[in-house]
Design a protein around this motif. Sequence first.
Motif, PDB file in Angstrom:
ATOM      1  N   LEU A 201       0.851  -1.187   0.000  1.00 56.59           N
ATOM      2  CA  LEU A 201       0.000   0.000   0.000  1.00 56.59           C
ATOM      3  C   LEU A 201       0.885   1.234   0.000  1.00 56.59           C
ATOM      4  CD1 LEU A 201      -2.678  -0.983   2.688  1.00 56.59           C
ATOM      5  CD2 LEU A 201      -2.683  -1.456   0.232  1.00 56.59           C
ATOM      6  N   ALA A 202       0.683   2.114  -0.971  1.00 59.01           N
ATOM      7  CA  ALA A 202       1.457   3.353  -1.058  1.00 59.01           C
ATOM      8  C   ALA A 202       0.552   4.542  -0.771  1.00 59.01           C
ATOM      9  CB  ALA A 202       2.090   3.485  -2.436  1.00 59.01           C
ATOM     10  N   PHE A 203       1.098   5.508  -0.029  1.00 57.33           N
ATOM     11  CA  PHE A 203       0.358   6.706   0.360  1.00 57.33           C
ATOM     12  C   PHE A 203       1.205   7.939   0.042  1.00 57.33           C
ATOM     13  CE2 PHE A 203      -0.837   3.250   3.222  1.00 57.33           C
ATOM     14  CZ  PHE A 203      -2.224   3.278   3.181  1.00 57.33           C
ATOM     15  N   PRO A 204       1.147   8.424  -1.195  1.00 51.71           N
ATOM     16  CA  PRO A 204       1.991   9.560  -1.562  1.00 51.71           C
ATOM     17  C   PRO A 204       1.459  10.922  -1.133  1.00 51.71           C
ATOM     18  CG  PRO A 204       0.751   8.819  -3.464  1.00 51.71           C
ATOM     19  CD  PRO A 204       0.444   7.849  -2.360  1.00 51.71           C
ATOM     20  N   HIS A 205       0.167  10.998  -0.754  1.00 53.77           N
ATOM     21  CA  HIS A 205      -0.446  12.314  -0.560  1.00 53.77           C
ATOM     22  C   HIS A 205      -1.117  12.521   0.796  1.00 53.77           C
ATOM     23  CE1 HIS A 205      -0.902  12.762  -5.220  1.00 53.77           C
ATOM     24  NE2 HIS A 205       0.281  13.190  -4.798  1.00 53.77           N
ATOM     25  N   THR A 206      -0.818  11.687   1.794  1.00 54.24           N
ATOM     26  CA  THR A 206      -1.433  11.897   3.109  1.00 54.24           C
ATOM     27  C   THR A 206      -0.561  12.755   4.020  1.00 54.24           C
ATOM     28  OG1 THR A 206      -0.481   9.926   4.150  1.00 54.24           O
ATOM     29  CG2 THR A 206      -2.552   9.646   2.950  1.00 54.24           C
ATOM     30  N   GLY A 207       0.677  12.993   3.631  1.00 53.69           N
ATOM     31  CA  GLY A 207       1.582  13.773   4.469  1.00 53.69           C
ATOM     32  C   GLY A 207       1.182  15.238   4.551  1.00 53.69           C
ATOM     33  N   THR A 208       1.432  15.831   5.719  1.00 52.14           N
ATOM     34  CA  THR A 208       1.124  17.252   5.930  1.00 52.14           C
ATOM     35  C   THR A 208       2.345  18.039   6.405  1.00 52.14           C
ATOM     36  OG1 THR A 208       0.326  16.724   8.157  1.00 52.14           O
ATOM     37  CG2 THR A 208      -1.333  16.870   6.396  1.00 52.14           C
ATOM     38  N   ASP A 209       3.521  17.416   6.382  1.00 48.68           N
ATOM     39  CA  ASP A 209       4.735  18.107   6.815  1.00 48.68           C
ATOM     40  C   ASP A 209       5.197  19.081   5.738  1.00 48.68           C
ATOM     41  OD1 ASP A 209       4.715  16.667   9.137  1.00 48.68           O
ATOM     42  OD2 ASP A 209       6.300  15.267   8.531  1.00 48.68           O
ATOM     43  N   VAL A 210       5.457  20.317   6.161  1.00 50.88           N
ATOM     44  CA  VAL A 210       6.008  21.340   5.281  1.00 50.88           C
ATOM     45  C   VAL A 210       7.151  22.014   6.036  1.00 50.88           C
ATOM     46  CG1 VAL A 210       5.570  23.427   3.942  1.00 50.88           C
ATOM     47  CG2 VAL A 210       3.740  21.745   4.241  1.00 50.88           C
ATOM     48  N   PRO A 211       8.384  21.898   5.555  1.00 54.90           N
ATOM     49  CA  PRO A 211       9.494  22.551   6.241  1.00 54.90           C
ATOM     50  C   PRO A 211       9.239  24.052   6.406  1.00 54.90           C
ATOM     51  CG  PRO A 211      10.305  21.051   4.572  1.00 54.90           C
ATOM     52  CD  PRO A 211       8.821  21.149   4.374  1.00 54.90           C
ATOM     53  N   PRO A 212       9.684  24.630   7.509  1.00 52.58           N
ATOM     54  CA  PRO A 212       9.401  26.049   7.780  1.00 52.58           C
ATOM     55  C   PRO A 212       9.798  26.996   6.658  1.00 52.58           C
ATOM     56  CG  PRO A 212      10.307  25.001   9.731  1.00 52.58           C
ATOM     57  CD  PRO A 212      10.412  23.989   8.627  1.00 52.58           C
ATOM     58  N   ASP A 213      10.942  26.751   6.006  1.00 54.55           N
ATOM     59  CA  ASP A 213      11.380  27.659   4.957  1.00 54.55           C
ATOM     60  C   ASP A 213      10.475  27.613   3.743  1.00 54.55           C
ATOM     61  OD1 ASP A 213      12.415  25.016   4.552  1.00 54.55           O
ATOM     62  OD2 ASP A 213      13.751  25.793   3.007  1.00 54.55           O
ATOM     63  N   ILE A 214       9.771  26.489   3.553  1.00 53.61           N
ATOM     64  CA  ILE A 214       8.804  26.385   2.459  1.00 53.61           C
ATOM     65  C   ILE A 214       7.450  26.920   2.916  1.00 53.61           C
ATOM     66  CG2 ILE A 214       7.569  24.786   0.937  1.00 53.61           C
ATOM     67  CD1 ILE A 214      10.055  23.017   0.946  1.00 53.61           C
TER      68      ILE A 214
ATOM     69  N   TYR B  99       2.385  19.993  -1.699  1.00 57.07           N
ATOM     70  CA  TYR B  99       2.790  21.346  -2.080  1.00 57.07           C
ATOM     71  C   TYR B  99       4.306  21.517  -1.977  1.00 57.07           C
ATOM     72  CZ  TYR B  99      -2.138  22.848  -1.770  1.00 57.07           C
ATOM     73  OH  TYR B  99      -3.497  23.003  -1.946  1.00 57.07           O
ATOM     74  N   VAL B 100       4.964  20.679  -1.178  1.00 54.33           N
ATOM     75  CA  VAL B 100       6.431  20.678  -1.141  1.00 54.33           C
ATOM     76  C   VAL B 100       6.937  20.145  -2.474  1.00 54.33           C
ATOM     77  CG1 VAL B 100       8.482  19.741  -0.011  1.00 54.33           C
ATOM     78  CG2 VAL B 100       6.468  20.378   1.361  1.00 54.33           C
ATOM     79  N   ILE B 101       6.473  18.953  -2.821  1.00 53.82           N
ATOM     80  CA  ILE B 101       6.669  18.347  -4.135  1.00 53.82           C
ATOM     81  C   ILE B 101       5.711  17.169  -4.201  1.00 53.82           C
ATOM     82  CG2 ILE B 101       8.530  16.773  -3.464  1.00 53.82           C
ATOM     83  CD1 ILE B 101       9.819  17.496  -6.260  1.00 53.82           C
ATOM     84  N   ASP B 102       5.178  16.921  -5.365  1.00 54.45           N
ATOM     85  CA  ASP B 102       4.156  15.885  -5.504  1.00 54.45           C
ATOM     86  C   ASP B 102       4.818  14.550  -5.823  1.00 54.45           C
ATOM     87  OD1 ASP B 102       1.992  14.239  -6.237  1.00 54.45           O
ATOM     88  OD2 ASP B 102       0.837  15.969  -6.923  1.00 54.45           O
ATOM     89  N   ALA B 103       4.708  13.609  -4.884  1.00 51.61           N
ATOM     90  CA  ALA B 103       5.337  12.296  -5.048  1.00 51.61           C
ATOM     91  C   ALA B 103       4.664  11.445  -6.109  1.00 51.61           C
ATOM     92  CB  ALA B 103       5.323  11.549  -3.714  1.00 51.61           C
ATOM     93  N   ASN B 104       3.527  11.895  -6.630  1.00 54.66           N
ATOM     94  CA  ASN B 104       2.828  11.126  -7.659  1.00 54.66           C
ATOM     95  C   ASN B 104       2.855  11.842  -9.014  1.00 54.66           C
ATOM     96  OD1 ASN B 104       1.388   8.785  -8.429  1.00 54.66           O
ATOM     97  ND2 ASN B 104      -0.563   9.880  -8.319  1.00 54.66           N
ATOM     98  N   ARG B 105       3.901  12.618  -9.235  1.00 55.74           N
ATOM     99  CA  ARG B 105       4.085  13.290 -10.510  1.00 55.74           C
ATOM    100  C   ARG B 105       5.424  12.898 -11.117  1.00 55.74           C
ATOM    101  NH1 ARG B 105      -0.489  13.926  -9.646  1.00 55.74           N
ATOM    102  NH2 ARG B 105      -1.759  15.827  -9.756  1.00 55.74           N
ATOM    103  N   ASP B 106       5.466  12.963 -12.435  1.00 54.48           N
ATOM    104  CA  ASP B 106       6.671  12.659 -13.203  1.00 54.48           C
ATOM    105  C   ASP B 106       7.801  13.585 -12.770  1.00 54.48           C
ATOM    106  OD1 ASP B 106       8.630  12.275 -15.126  1.00 54.48           O
ATOM    107  OD2 ASP B 106       7.272  12.491 -16.833  1.00 54.48           O
TER     108      ASP B 106
END
Length: 267
Positions: free
Chosen positions: A15-28, A67-74
């Motif tokens: 099972l893969a979950f590329p889009h459930t994360g909500t972590d965004v580094p402070p500088d981003i 929004y950091v980067i999409d793990a399900n995009r080319d």
Amino acid sequence: MAVFEIRQGTSPVILAFPHTGTDVPPDIAERLNDNGRILADTDWHIHTLYDGLLADATTVRATFHRYVIDANRDPEGGSLYPGQNTTGLVPETDFDGVPIWRQGAAPTAGDISARLQAFHQPYHAALAAAIARVKALHGVAILYDCHSIRSHIPFLFEGKLPDFNIGTDNGRTCAPEIEAAAVTVAAAAAGHDSVLNGRFKGGWTTRHYGRPGEGVHAIQMELAQSTHLATEAPPFAYDPAKAEPLRRHLKDILERIATIAPTLAHS
């Protein structure tokens, strides 16, 4: 911060979950505007929805937000759906077409390159390793990519999205038996509607890893969030009572797929 979480299991299903994360580094995070900081396009609570549905399944979950980067995009930036509205490797807007970055703070080409190395590549290295390990155990690996999205998004599609959106890139990414198992259960789910290879045909993950001829099968399940959230608006709360009937259907799909796996094994 940890880029991903992994739980190793002995099942042939991952099972893969590329889009459930909500972590965004402070500088981003400081570069996001007020709209972007809502993180509205998260696949809210999907890892909770699937938790415990399939014994000994390996799970790989990205912890960073799309929004950091999409793990399900080319990683090369190619569009999944040429000619249709969508969001890119690092989105400029949300799913409604509204900007998410402060004026003058949108990610640069250098930012994107750095985020590929720091987030996208480690997640997919972990996923690829999990696939290789499971295939070595069973002679086959089945990647089930878990997603959700709001049921009404005029910028992306007309009308209401079906509850179950099954994607196999028009049958290219998995054996017909796997596709049929998901379609059969979804079609029989009382009170729910479904579609195969409709608006969502499987993202980059499904298309990249799905190589049935090599013993690696991939299928994407995009669920309408109305099936398991109390509301498709902030605070995007999970509704256990609403989700429980859906969990039974998803469990049925996963168990059927796991049962099919031995018949597809490659030496």
